[in-house]
Design an enzyme around this catalytic site. Structure first.
Site, PDB file in Angstrom:
ATOM      1  N   SER A  14       0.812  -1.227   0.000  1.00 39.28           N
ATOM      2  CA  SER A  14       0.000   0.000   0.000  1.00 39.28           C
ATOM      3  C   SER A  14       0.842   1.273   0.000  1.00 39.28           C
ATOM      4  CB  SER A  14      -0.973   0.007   1.179  1.00 39.28           C
ATOM      5  OG  SER A  14      -0.279   0.016   2.407  1.00 39.28           O
ATOM      6  N   GLU A  87       2.018   1.307  10.487  1.00 45.28           N
ATOM      7  CA  GLU A  87       2.554  -0.032  10.246  1.00 45.28           C
ATOM      8  C   GLU A  87       2.718  -0.874  11.511  1.00 45.28           C
ATOM      9  OE1 GLU A  87       2.779  -1.077   7.167  1.00 45.28           O
ATOM     10  OE2 GLU A  87       2.427   0.890   6.287  1.00 45.28           O
TER      11      GLU A  87
END
Length: 182
Positions: A14, A87
């Site tokens: 992404s 993340e």
């Protein structure tokens, strides 16, 4: 970890199509001995605890080569904070320093690598198993199939082929297609 004047991060999923940080520069890059794979259960962004989705992760793979994008942050301090919030939401990734190969030489970069000891590591799913999960899961950032499609499109736009993602995209479309007849 302290940041150097330049902060590079490896985009293989992404981050390619939605870096979420101010970008100063990008370069095509490759990371050796890893592969891009749908091997992380997503219980936040593309699935839920009740119905986990799958997201891409870097998985150690001897002899592997993962192509992606080296992204240099315009504001290293702000980028590092944003990347960690995004993340490291469930600690399924390790933040690692890696050396990327690029046409302009090696790049010292951050990469987010799956933790094989973490409960969100989806170790042995076949491509078909992955497709069945991706076809139906939905999380806080939207449908799992959208994540797959946007990633495949982002990689194709860079000229990066990934046969597994192409197969998954076709299979997920087939699984999501309305059934004819009864």
């Amino acid at each position: 970890m302290t940041t150097s004047p330049d902060l590079w991060v490896f985009g293989y999923g992404s981050l390619v199509w939605n870096p979420g940080i101010a970008v100063a520069e990008t370069r095509m890059a490759r990371l050796r001995d890893y592969r891009r794979r749908f091997c992380m259960w997503s219980i936040h962004h593309r699935g839920s605890e009740e119905e986990p989705g799958l997201v891409l992760a870097l998985e150690p793979h001897a002899g592997g080569l993962c192509e992606g994008l080296a992204i240099r942050a315009a504001d290293p301090e702000a980028a590092l904070a944003e990347l960690r919030e995004r993340e490291l939401v469930s600690a399924a990734y390790h933040e690692r320093r890696v050396t990327l190969d690029s046409d302009r030489g090696p790049i010292d970069a951050l990469a987010y690598v799956i933790d094989p000891a973490h409960g969100q590591y989806a170790r042995d799913l076949t491509l078909d198993d992955q497709a069945h999960v991706i076809a139906h899961a939905i999380g806080g950032r939207g449908p799992n199939h959208e994540y797959l499609s946007k990633t495949a499109q982002g990689l194709h736009a860079l000229g990066i082929g990934d046969p597994d993602l192409d197969w998954l995209e076709a299979r997920v479309a087939e699984l999501r297609a309305p059934r004819r007849g009864a």
